[in-house]
Scaffold this motif. Structure first.
Motif, PDB file in Angstrom:
ATOM      1  N   ALA A 274      10.845  11.310   3.981  1.00 43.40           N
ATOM      2  CA  ALA A 274      10.443  11.017   2.038  1.00 43.40           C
ATOM      3  C   ALA A 274      10.090  10.424   2.215  1.00 43.40           C
ATOM      4  CB  ALA A 274      10.544  11.594   1.122  1.00 43.40           C
ATOM      5  N   TRP A 275      10.956   9.635   2.712  1.00 44.19           N
ATOM      6  CA  TRP A 275      10.133   7.361   2.361  1.00 44.19           C
ATOM      7  C   TRP A 275       9.237   7.231   3.792  1.00 44.19           C
ATOM      8  CZ3 TRP A 275      12.660   4.129  -0.857  1.00 44.19           C
ATOM      9  CH2 TRP A 275      13.104   4.501  -1.508  1.00 44.19           C
ATOM     10  N   LEU A 276       9.083   8.041   4.714  1.00 44.09           N
ATOM     11  CA  LEU A 276       8.414   7.442   5.456  1.00 44.09           C
ATOM     12  C   LEU A 276       7.122   7.958   5.276  1.00 44.09           C
ATOM     13  CD1 LEU A 276       7.147   6.815   8.512  1.00 44.09           C
ATOM     14  CD2 LEU A 276       8.001   8.848   9.013  1.00 44.09           C
ATOM     15  N   THR A 277       6.810   9.074   3.766  1.00 49.19           N
ATOM     16  CA  THR A 277       5.900   9.822   3.650  1.00 49.19           C
ATOM     17  C   THR A 277       5.629   8.703   2.538  1.00 49.19           C
ATOM     18  OG1 THR A 277       6.578  12.182   4.025  1.00 49.19           O
ATOM     19  CG2 THR A 277       4.511  11.082   2.385  1.00 49.19           C
ATOM     20  N   LEU A 278       5.501   7.867   1.966  1.00 53.79           N
ATOM     21  CA  LEU A 278       5.734   7.168   0.711  1.00 53.79           C
ATOM     22  C   LEU A 278       4.988   5.706   1.314  1.00 53.79           C
ATOM     23  CD1 LEU A 278       8.608   7.254  -1.580  1.00 53.79           C
ATOM     24  CD2 LEU A 278       5.977   8.160  -2.048  1.00 53.79           C
ATOM     25  N   ALA A 279       6.423   5.863   2.318  1.00 51.86           N
ATOM     26  CA  ALA A 279       5.689   4.237   3.003  1.00 51.86           C
ATOM     27  C   ALA A 279       4.726   4.718   3.399  1.00 51.86           C
ATOM     28  CB  ALA A 279       6.119   3.647   4.319  1.00 51.86           C
ATOM     29  N   LEU A 280       3.291   5.405   4.723  1.00 54.86           N
ATOM     30  CA  LEU A 280       2.381   5.945   5.189  1.00 54.86           C
ATOM     31  C   LEU A 280       1.450   5.721   3.880  1.00 54.86           C
ATOM     32  CD1 LEU A 280       2.867   7.836   7.668  1.00 54.86           C
ATOM     33  CD2 LEU A 280       2.098   5.670   7.672  1.00 54.86           C
ATOM     34  N   LEU A 281       1.577   6.443   2.531  1.00 56.38           N
ATOM     35  CA  LEU A 281       0.740   6.077   1.662  1.00 56.38           C
ATOM     36  C   LEU A 281      -0.006   5.071   0.587  1.00 56.38           C
ATOM     37  CD1 LEU A 281       1.878   9.751  -0.485  1.00 56.38           C
ATOM     38  CD2 LEU A 281       0.044   9.836   0.554  1.00 56.38           C
ATOM     39  N   GLY A 282       1.175   3.902   1.032  1.00 57.45           N
ATOM     40  CA  GLY A 282       1.396   2.520   0.808  1.00 57.45           C
ATOM     41  C   GLY A 282       0.650   2.153   1.487  1.00 57.45           C
ATOM     42  N   ILE A 283       1.125   2.284   2.557  1.00 52.20           N
ATOM     43  CA  ILE A 283      -0.095   1.361   3.394  1.00 52.20           C
ATOM     44  C   ILE A 283      -1.291   1.894   3.707  1.00 52.20           C
ATOM     45  CG2 ILE A 283      -0.375   1.024   5.654  1.00 52.20           C
ATOM     46  CD1 ILE A 283       2.382   0.729   6.165  1.00 52.20           C
ATOM     47  N   GLY A 284      -1.449   3.142   3.503  1.00 54.38           N
ATOM     48  CA  GLY A 284      -3.139   3.936   3.452  1.00 54.38           C
ATOM     49  C   GLY A 284      -3.711   3.403   2.054  1.00 54.38           C
ATOM     50  N   GLY A 285      -2.718   3.169   1.357  1.00 57.06           N
ATOM     51  CA  GLY A 285      -3.914   3.051   0.001  1.00 57.06           C
ATOM     52  C   GLY A 285      -4.327   1.585   0.143  1.00 57.06           C
ATOM     53  N   CYS A 286      -3.319   0.664   1.072  1.00 57.63           N
ATOM     54  CA  CYS A 286      -3.709  -0.656   0.944  1.00 57.63           C
ATOM     55  C   CYS A 286      -4.831  -1.247   2.104  1.00 57.63           C
ATOM     56  CB  CYS A 286      -3.117  -1.669   0.825  1.00 57.63           C
ATOM     57  SG  CYS A 286      -1.105  -1.799  -0.191  1.00 57.63           S
ATOM     58  N   SER A 287      -5.513  -0.049   2.914  1.00 57.78           N
ATOM     59  CA  SER A 287      -6.685  -0.290   3.601  1.00 57.78           C
ATOM     60  C   SER A 287      -7.706  -0.389   3.000  1.00 57.78           C
ATOM     61  CB  SER A 287      -5.827   0.448   4.816  1.00 57.78           C
ATOM     62  OG  SER A 287      -5.982   1.643   4.617  1.00 57.78           O
TER      63      SER A 287
END
Length: 148
Positions: free
Chosen positions: A15-28
Motif C-alpha cells: 500500500a505504501w509503495l502504491t501511494l508513493a508511485l502515485l505521488g511521484i507519477g502525479g508530480c511528473s
C-alpha cells in the motif's frame, strides 16, 4: 499497532509503495503541455486587455472614458482649485510647515542647594529650564501668520 503476520506486513508495504508511485507519477508533467507557448508575449496580452481591438465595443468605451477624464477644467473649478492651493502640499510649502508651532515660553528655575535622599546627601544649587505648557500646541493653517 503491532503486526503479527507477514501477510499484513506485505499488504502494508504494498500500500505504501502504491501511494508513493502515485505521488511521484502525479508530480511528473511536461511544462510545455501545462503552459503552452504562443506567439503573443506579455506586452501583447496587456495591450489587448487594456485597449481591446480598435473596432471592439469595449475598446471604444474605454477610450471614451479616458477622454472624459482628460476634459479641461471649467472656470469655476479652476477658481476653486486656486483657492485650495494654499492648503495643498507642494514642494514649496513642504519645506515650510503649514501648522506653525505656537509659542511655549521656557521657564528658568533655580534650585537652591539642599539635602536629598534618606541619607542626607548634599546637592549643590543648579538652574533648570522647562516649558510653560506640558504639550506643544499648533496653529491651524492661516491662524497665525507672524513669525516669532
Amino acid at each position: 499497532m503491532y503486526l503479527h503476520t507477514s501477510t499484513e506486513r506485505r499488504f502494508l508495504a504494498g500500500a505504501w509503495l502504491t501511494l508513493a508511485l502515485l505521488g511521484i507519477g502525479g508530480c511528473s508533467t511536461n511544462k510545455d503541455k501545462l503552459l503552452p507557448h504562443g506567439a503573443t508575449d506579455m506586452l501583447d496580452v496587456w495591450q489587448q486587455g487594456t485597449t481591446g481591438s480598435a473596432g471592439s465595443a469595449s475598446g471604444r468605451m474605454l477610450l471614451d472614458a479616458r477622454q472624459a477624464l482628460r476634459r479641461p477644467l471649467e472656470p469655476r473649478q479652476a477658481a476653486a482649485r486656486n483657492d485650495n492651493a494654499a492648503f495643498t502640499r507642494t514642494a514649496e510649502n513642504e519645506i515650510h510647515s503649514q501648522f506653525k508651532r505656537l509659542p511655549n515660553p521656557d521657564l528658568v528655575m533655580y534650585v537652591f542647594p539642599h539635602l536629598a535622599g534618606s541619607d542626607p546627601v548634599p546637592v549643590p544649587g543648579y538652574t533648570t529650564v522647562f516649558p510653560l505648557y506640558q504639550r506643544v500646541q499648533y496653529a491651524m493653517p492661516g491662524e497665525r501668520t507672524e513669525d516669532y
